[in-house]
Write a protein that holds these residues in place. Sequence first.
Motif, PDB file in Angstrom:
ATOM      1  N   ASP A  10     -37.254  14.060 -16.497  1.00 35.59           N
ATOM      2  CA  ASP A  10     -37.753  15.410 -16.769  1.00 35.59           C
ATOM      3  C   ASP A  10     -36.804  16.083 -17.758  1.00 35.59           C
ATOM      4  O   ASP A  10     -35.846  15.474 -18.261  1.00 35.59           O
ATOM      5  CB  ASP A  10     -37.902  16.204 -15.468  1.00 35.59           C
ATOM      6  CG  ASP A  10     -36.601  16.344 -14.692  1.00 35.59           C
ATOM      7  OD1 ASP A  10     -35.550  16.538 -15.337  1.00 35.59           O
ATOM      8  OD2 ASP A  10     -36.628  16.277 -13.458  1.00 35.59           O
ATOM      9  N   SER A  11     -37.057  17.365 -18.034  1.00 35.41           N
ATOM     10  CA  SER A  11     -36.329  18.049 -19.107  1.00 35.41           C
ATOM     11  C   SER A  11     -35.029  18.694 -18.646  1.00 35.41           C
ATOM     12  O   SER A  11     -34.271  19.215 -19.472  1.00 35.41           O
ATOM     13  CB  SER A  11     -37.226  19.116 -19.731  1.00 35.41           C
ATOM     14  OG  SER A  11     -37.554  20.101 -18.766  1.00 35.41           O
ATOM     15  N   ARG A  12     -34.756  18.697 -17.362  1.00 34.17           N
ATOM     16  CA  ARG A  12     -33.530  19.320 -16.884  1.00 34.17           C
ATOM     17  C   ARG A  12     -32.310  18.496 -17.297  1.00 34.17           C
ATOM     18  O   ARG A  12     -32.398  17.278 -17.386  1.00 34.17           O
ATOM     19  CB  ARG A  12     -33.610  19.500 -15.363  1.00 34.17           C
ATOM     20  CG  ARG A  12     -34.666  20.543 -14.961  1.00 34.17           C
ATOM     21  CD  ARG A  12     -34.808  20.663 -13.451  1.00 34.17           C
ATOM     22  NE  ARG A  12     -35.440  19.495 -12.868  1.00 34.17           N
ATOM     23  CZ  ARG A  12     -35.773  19.402 -11.580  1.00 34.17           C
ATOM     24  NH1 ARG A  12     -35.545  20.435 -10.774  1.00 34.17           N
ATOM     25  NH2 ARG A  12     -36.352  18.317 -11.117  1.00 34.17           N
ATOM     26  N   ALA A  13     -31.218  19.150 -17.536  1.00 35.74           N
ATOM     27  CA  ALA A  13     -29.982  18.559 -18.078  1.00 35.74           C
ATOM     28  C   ALA A  13     -30.139  18.349 -19.585  1.00 35.74           C
ATOM     29  O   ALA A  13     -31.189  18.588 -20.174  1.00 35.74           O
ATOM     30  CB  ALA A  13     -29.621  17.263 -17.374  1.00 35.74           C
ATOM     31  N   SER A  14     -29.068  17.848 -20.226  1.00 34.14           N
ATOM     32  CA  SER A  14     -29.051  17.721 -21.689  1.00 34.14           C
ATOM     33  C   SER A  14     -29.795  16.468 -22.146  1.00 34.14           C
ATOM     34  O   SER A  14     -30.048  15.554 -21.358  1.00 34.14           O
ATOM     35  CB  SER A  14     -27.606  17.666 -22.175  1.00 34.14           C
ATOM     36  OG  SER A  14     -27.005  16.456 -21.713  1.00 34.14           O
TER      37      SER A  14
END
Length: 633
Positions: A560-564
């Motif tokens: 998913d898009s969480r974190a870098s």
Amino acid sequence: MSIGFAQKGKIRKANKEYHNFAYIKTSEILLEVANEGHKSVDLFEKLGNAFYFNNKMEDAVKWYGELMALEEDIDSEYYFRYAQALKYIENYKESDKWMEKFYSTKTDDSRGKAFRSSVDYLALIENASKDFEVKNLEFNSSVSDFGTTKFKNQLIYASAKGKGKNYEWNEQPFLDLMSVTKQEGDSAYANPENYDSTINTRYHESTAAFMSDGQMMFFTRNNYFNKKLESDSEDIVKLKIFRAILQEEGEWGEIEPVHFNNDEYSVAHPSINAKGDKLFFSSDMPGTEGESDLYMVDIYSTGKLGTPVNLGNVINTERRESFPFINEKGDLYFASDGHEGLGGLDIFVVKKFEEKYANSDTLVVVNVAKPINSPQDDFGYYESLSTREGFFTSNRPNGKGDDDIYGFDTLDRCEQKVEGIVKDKKTLEILPNATVILFDKEGNEVERLVAGEDATFTFTNLDCEKEYLIRGEKEDYIADEKRFTTPSTEQDLEIELLLDKDVKEITVGTDLADVLNIPTIYFSFDKSNIRRSAALQLEKVIAVLKKFPNMKIDVRSHTDSRASFEYNDALSNRRNKSTIDHLIKVGGIDPNRLTGKGYGERQLINECADGVPCSEGEHQLNRRSEFIVVSME
């Protein structure tokens, strides 16, 4: 309806105004106020009630509509009443809208639950009994006539045809029990007469029931005994059941109230089973589920009665259940405006009630459908299976009076037909020449046929109130089956069988997860280990790779898009390695047949990019693996 329960069944003394339901007078005052442009919740509630409880539903719809338009805090009961009034005038679409509103505000109410669980009830009711005829009987008068029962060669019923003083509820005379006699050589009943001068008084009498030996009867009367009218603590006259014994001279005498009568609540509308050991009635006594409930009580050989038992919340609702009738087979009929119906009071049946109740089996409440039921009030069902006669009461349009008695022939109308179509589950294209098999509850084959070029099938002559399973089969497809239970009334049931193709084409570029209906291979947040549920799905991929030993696939892992970006690229690569390692170590797949890469958050399948608020479930959809066929050599 002239003598039913309304708002806990309260029958008010004739000298009261609005709070005594003498609506014909007070509605004129309320109308004047409303027509002058005054608006309030209280005004529109009372004005709507005035017409609703007097069965003037067109006017009730108008004023309840004004109430809803105020957009103020309204008791949810008015959503229900508005929906019922709309149904009464056959505006079903708008009625459904307000029933949804009612359900959303009272999700624990059985009336709302019944509505939500009966989405297709209207189609069933509209289509049922389409060849069934009912007739308005000749002896009906210009006032209220209702509630029949047979005794010898007579019909006994209640009528406001008498000459007593008027009852302010409907400005008609108080009710008496009347009789009509069956004519020789004819099926008609004629010559209305006052049934018995010892039974009838200056107040209401109605709904009689007779023991099979003809020596005892029970009937409904206002709380009037020994020439004295009694009322409750609020000065309200209730209904009571009385017992009478046939005297040697052929008249009724020894009239006494039954022991569970009470000045503070009503009991009414008796019915006796074929064995003569059970009395059914309606009451708003303490312990009642709604405005009035159905009860049952033992009849002892001495004629005394036992302790009443409430029939429970499968039958009883928050609204009115009344006018019970138990036929020779033990089927229980009753009127209700709490179960889903066409509007007003509808007639319902629980087939084989006595047998099922005694065995603690599941009770199924079924609407008896048109043309017995209508958008108006329908109640007072009675049938004689031995003479094949049936009767009920309705205030539907084009009658002779307020309530009229209707007759019909009691034929076996339980003819079930099941028809349907077989389709491809994914494309929804029809599947001609599929085999369709009908099974009974135990799995025994009842009948099989081959669907035609139009992929349709039909089974007829099914039994009522019986569970069946229907299965569709076709070569190269996975079978589909549906289980259903037939109702107690005639029904045409439509079933769609959706077969999933078992033989599917695999080419270069195919995603095995899509072809094999494999759910997304999920990973836990910030984890790269294979979940137990995911391992099970990977077994399908392993099986395909073993079936086609030259197939090569590319495993693509995503986050998913969480974190870098950098972190997610590394995480997806770890997940990719975990997936490929599992295929190699657990599945024994040659590493040379597998390639793979982590794509991080670069290929999201929804809008859950950085900064977009999303639920955990939405994020989880992006934590996945894909299995793309790259070679079939």
